[in-house]
Structure formats: structure tokens, C-alpha cells
Design an enzyme around this catalytic site. Structure first.
Site, short mmCIF file in Angstrom:
data_model
loop_
_atom_site.label_atom_id
_atom_site.label_comp_id
_atom_site.label_asym_id
_atom_site.label_seq_id
_atom_site.Cartn_x
_atom_site.Cartn_y
_atom_site.Cartn_z
N SER A 125 -43.67 7.03 26.65
CA SER A 125 -42.64 6.91 25.50
C SER A 125 -42.36 5.72 25.28
O SER A 125 -41.96 4.80 26.37
CB SER A 125 -41.78 8.15 25.55
N TYR A 150 -34.05 11.77 30.37
CA TYR A 150 -35.47 11.78 29.55
C TYR A 150 -36.00 10.82 29.69
O TYR A 150 -37.24 10.75 30.38
CB TYR A 150 -35.29 12.16 28.19
N LYS A 154 -39.49 9.46 32.31
CA LYS A 154 -40.88 9.03 31.59
C LYS A 154 -41.32 7.30 32.62
O LYS A 154 -42.47 7.25 32.87
CB LYS A 154 -40.93 8.65 30.07
C1 WQD Z 1 -34.75 8.65 14.95
C2 WQD Z 1 -33.72 7.90 14.02
C3 WQD Z 1 -31.56 8.59 14.79
C4 WQD Z 1 -31.61 12.65 13.56
C5 WQD Z 1 -36.72 10.48 20.40
C6 WQD Z 1 -37.01 10.09 21.90
C7 WQD Z 1 -38.47 9.68 21.70
C8 WQD Z 1 -39.47 10.72 21.31
C9 WQD Z 1 -38.74 11.00 19.71
C10 WQD Z 1 -40.11 12.78 22.59
C11 WQD Z 1 -32.72 7.50 14.87
C12 WQD Z 1 -31.77 8.89 13.39
C13 WQD Z 1 -31.96 11.34 13.85
C14 WQD Z 1 -30.77 12.91 12.48
C15 WQD Z 1 -30.54 10.53 12.10
N1 WQD Z 1 -39.17 11.86 22.00
N2 WQD Z 1 -31.32 10.16 13.36
N3 WQD Z 1 -30.02 11.84 11.85
O1 WQD Z 1 -34.35 9.15 18.99
O2 WQD Z 1 -35.86 7.54 18.03
O3 WQD Z 1 -36.86 9.09 19.55
O4 WQD Z 1 -37.48 11.26 19.84
O5 WQD Z 1 -41.39 12.24 22.47
O6 WQD Z 1 -38.79 9.11 23.01
O7 WQD Z 1 -36.25 8.87 22.37
O8 WQD Z 1 -36.11 9.68 17.40
O9 WQD Z 1 -36.14 11.43 15.41
O10 WQD Z 1 -34.31 11.57 17.03
O11 WQD Z 1 -34.14 9.67 15.76
O12 WQD Z 1 -29.61 9.66 11.69
O13 WQD Z 1 -30.21 14.10 12.16
O14 WQD Z 1 -33.09 8.74 13.09
O15 WQD Z 1 -30.35 8.00 14.91
O16 WQD Z 1 -32.34 6.33 14.51
P1 WQD Z 1 -35.62 8.81 18.53
P2 WQD Z 1 -35.28 10.84 16.33
#
Ligand code: WQD
Length: 341
Positions: A125, A150, A154
Site C-alpha cells: 500500500s 495497518y 505492510k
Molecule cells: C481518502 C480521502 C479522507 C472518508 C486508506 C488506507 C490505504 C487503503 C485505502 C487499504 C482522505 C477523505 C474519507 C470520509 C473523507 N487501504 N475522507 N470522508 O485513508 O487515503 O487510504 O484506505 O488498502 O492503505 O490508508 O482512503 O478512502 O479512507 O480516504 O473526507 O467519510 O477521503 O480524509 O483524505 P485513505 P480513504
């Protein structure tokens, strides 16, 4: 036909990869404990592929059960998806994450060694980069301390495999650093199945658009980005699936050792961009408000994908709009299925 064991093969990225493996002349075998997916994935795969895929309901932390699968199937290669992956949950339950994600990998490598299976594609990741000092990140960008257990599983997973490769020159591995997987198969027959409240942006967004949830909270708009919201590199899950087949081909064409590849679009989009693009593509408005920052979030990260393009002869062919359209198509089908009972 080369048999590929796909651990976590009934999961989100796993199931989409099964489709591309079957379509590329491989015989996939699913190994999954169904801790984070459900039976409807098998139904969707059956409808898409026109047949069942060999399935073992096994937990990779169960060494004997894993060994038995290797004895029965004698796979030519492995794609290892099986892992817990919720960032916030890993902060609350670190031991469960270290036990599951690391012991599964250690058992898998031991089984591969005993059974003479030398080819591994590993699901890593972009989280291993932490908050990069500059973007886009290349595979040489230094890994920084991850923000949660998490991400550390990785990083440790990559190190375990790298050390194993160094001790076993006949072993061939590709470590794939995913950016943000989104979207669904164009048929709408399989897609992301978040359990409970979705942690990730796109499934939460589509549930708000479908009226399943009332409002999306944008976690902060006071970041140092053009519109103040965080930037990520969103990659269509089918592009990601195709990258796994390309990586398998790369290691099977005789590239020994351990290769690392960034898998993203090579583009950054902000959270507010994603919301706007979703409405542009679907015509559906999304109710949202600006909330506090989410602890552990990095401000911005997107990929330099030159290495994967050059070595794997792979690049994305689908856009963020395609991914959001397909995610919405899947959400609409989920809703209609739940109404029809
Ligand atoms: C994306 C953006 C949030 C939800 C994580 C893991 C990564 C992978 C994918 C497994 C961020 C914003 C999110 C919400 C928001 N995991 N957001 N409101 O955190 O980039 O990655 O998930 O494979 O390894 O680190 O993904 O989709 O959670 O967030 O504003 O209700 O959307 O702050 O900027 P992230 P995400």
C-alpha cells in the site's frame, strides 16, 4: 494451465483480480476465510465467469489448513491479498492486526518454500510512504513511519518478503503498492462490500448518494492544497486487477528477486474533486459538510507510475469518472437487491 492461489480472493480487489486471471489463461483458486466479504461475491463471479472458481474457506493463520491447500492444489504462484486493512481499526486493535497480517504472510512463505512454489505477488500500500515530502512518489521515495499499525504491517510485510527473497534466490516476488482502489466491475455484479460504516471515501459517498446515509463529512478543508481538502491517487479496481496479471507475467518471465511497483493513475484528486466528479458523472447530488481532520490522514500523495508502465507494460485505461460511474452502478444494484429481498 498455470494455477494461481489467490488468498483473500473473495475480497474487493481479490475478486476483481480473479476475473482478469481467468481471462488471461490462468486457473485461479480462491482461499478466503470470509471475515470481510460474503457469499454474494461468489454469485457475482459465477455470473461473470460462467462457472464456479475452486474455493477453500481457510484462514491463512492456520498453518495446517494452508499446508493442506498447497498439497491438494500445488499452485504455480500466489497472489496474497488476505489481510485486515482498516486503518482506524488497526489503531484500536494492533495485536489483532499484527497477528493476522504478519502470521498469515509468514505461514504462506513457509508453505511456498516447502511446496516449491516460487512466485508471489504481494498486496502492499502507498501507506508505506507516510506523508511524502514531495509528489509524485516513486518506488525510491523513502518509506516514512506509517501512521497506524495497518501501515506498519505492510512495511513489515515488505521487509519479511525482501529478507526471504535474499535467502532464497529462486524466489520471485512483486510488491504492489496500491494507491486508492475505487470503483467496480462494469457489470455491477461485484464491487466493494464495506461492512458497517464504510471507512473509505467512495463507498461512504455512494451510500450518501443512495440515501443509505444522511451526510458525508469531508475530513478537513484546511490542508495546504488548492481547495484545502486532501489529495489522493484514485485507481479503478479493474486497472488494479490487470496490474496483478501483468506483475505475475513479469515475475514468471524470469525476473528473480523482489520488485516494487507503485500502482495508481499518476494523478491526484482532492476529496472535493471526487464529490464534484461524482455528481457530474451521475447527476446525483451528495449532501456533505466540512468536519474536522481525521487523525492519521496524510495531506497529499499520488504516484509516479513510470516503473510499472515500463517494466509491467501496464498503465491505467480508466478514469476517476469511470470509477465513480461504476461504483454508483454497483451501489444502485446493491440497493435494488436489498429491496427485492
Ligand atoms: C481518502 C480521502 C479522507 C472518508 C486508506 C488506507 C490505504 C487503503 C485505502 C487499504 C482522505 C477523505 C474519507 C470520509 C473523507 N487501504 N475522507 N470522508 O485513508 O487515503 O487510504 O484506505 O488498502 O492503505 O490508508 O482512503 O478512502 O479512507 O480516504 O473526507 O467519510 O477521503 O480524509 O483524505 P485513505 P480513504
Amino acid at each position: 494451465m498455470k494455477k494461481i492461489l489467490v488468498t483473500g480472493g473473495a475480497g474487493y480487489i481479490g475478486a476483481h483480480t480473479i476475473i482478469r486471471l481467468a481471462g488471461s489463461g490462468y486457473e485461479p483458486v480462491i482461499l478466503d476465510n470470509f471475515s470481510n466479504t460474503d457469499e454474494r461475491v461468489l454469485k457475482g463471479l459465477r455470473e461473470i465467469l460462467g462457472r464456479d472458481v475452486t474455493l477453500y474457506r481457510v484462514n491463512c493463520t492456520d498453518r495446517e489448513a494452508l499446508d493442506d491447500v498447497f498439497r491438494r492444489e500445488r499452485p504455480d504462484g500466489v497472489i496474497h491479498f488476505a489481510a485486515y486493512k482498516a486503518v482506524a481499526e488497526s489503531v484500536a486493535e494492533p495485536l489483532r492486526y499484527y497477528h493476522n497480517n504478519l502470521l498469515s504472510l509468514i505461514h504462506l512463505l513457509a508453505c511456498m518454500e516447502v511446496h516449491g512454489c516460487h512466485d508471489l505477488v504481494f498486496s502492499s500500500s502507498c501507506t508505506v510512504y507516510g506523508q511524502p515530502k514531495q509528489n509524485p512518489v516513486t518506488e525510491q521515495t523513502p518509506r516514512l513511519p506509517a501512521n497506524a499499525p495497518y501501515g506498519r504491517t505492510k512495511q513489515m510485510g515488505e521487509d519479511i518478503i525482501t529478507d526471504f527473497c535474499a535467502a532464497h534466490p529462486d524466489f520471485r516476488c512483486a510488491l504492489l503498492r496500491y494507491f486508492n482502489p475505487v470503483g467496480a466491475h462494469e457489470s455491477g455484479l461485484i464491487g466493494e462490500l464495506p461492512y458497517g460504516v464504510p471507512g473509505n471515501l467512495v463507498p461512504f459517498l455512494t451510500q450518501v448518494a443512495a440515501g443509505v446515509r444522511s451526510e458525508l463529512v469531508v475530513f478537513g478543508n484546511d490542508y495546504g492544497t488548492s481547495d484545502g481538502s486532501c489529495i489522493r491517487d484514485y485507481i479503478h479496481v479493474m486497472d488494479l486487477a490487470e496490474a496483478h496479471v501483468a506483475a505475475l507475467g513479469y515475475i514468471r518471465s524470469g525476473n528473480p528477486g523482489c520488485a516494487i511497483f507503485n500502482l495508481g493513475q499518476g494523478l491526484g484528486h482532492s476529496v472535493l474533486d471526487v464529490i464534484k466528479t461524482f455528481t457530474d458523472v451521475t447527476g446525483v447530488k451528495v449532501s456533505y459538510r466540512i468536519g474536522d481532520r481525521r487523525p492519521g490522514d496524510v495531506e497529499q500523495i499520488w504516484a509516479d507510475v513510470a516503473l510499472a508502465s515500463q517494466e509491467l507494460r501496464w498503465k491505467t485505461t480508466r478514469t476517476l469518472s469511470d470509477a465513480l460511474r461504476d461504483a454508483w452502478n454497483w451501489q444502485v444494484r446493491l440497493i435494488s437487491e436489498s429491496h427485492s429481498g
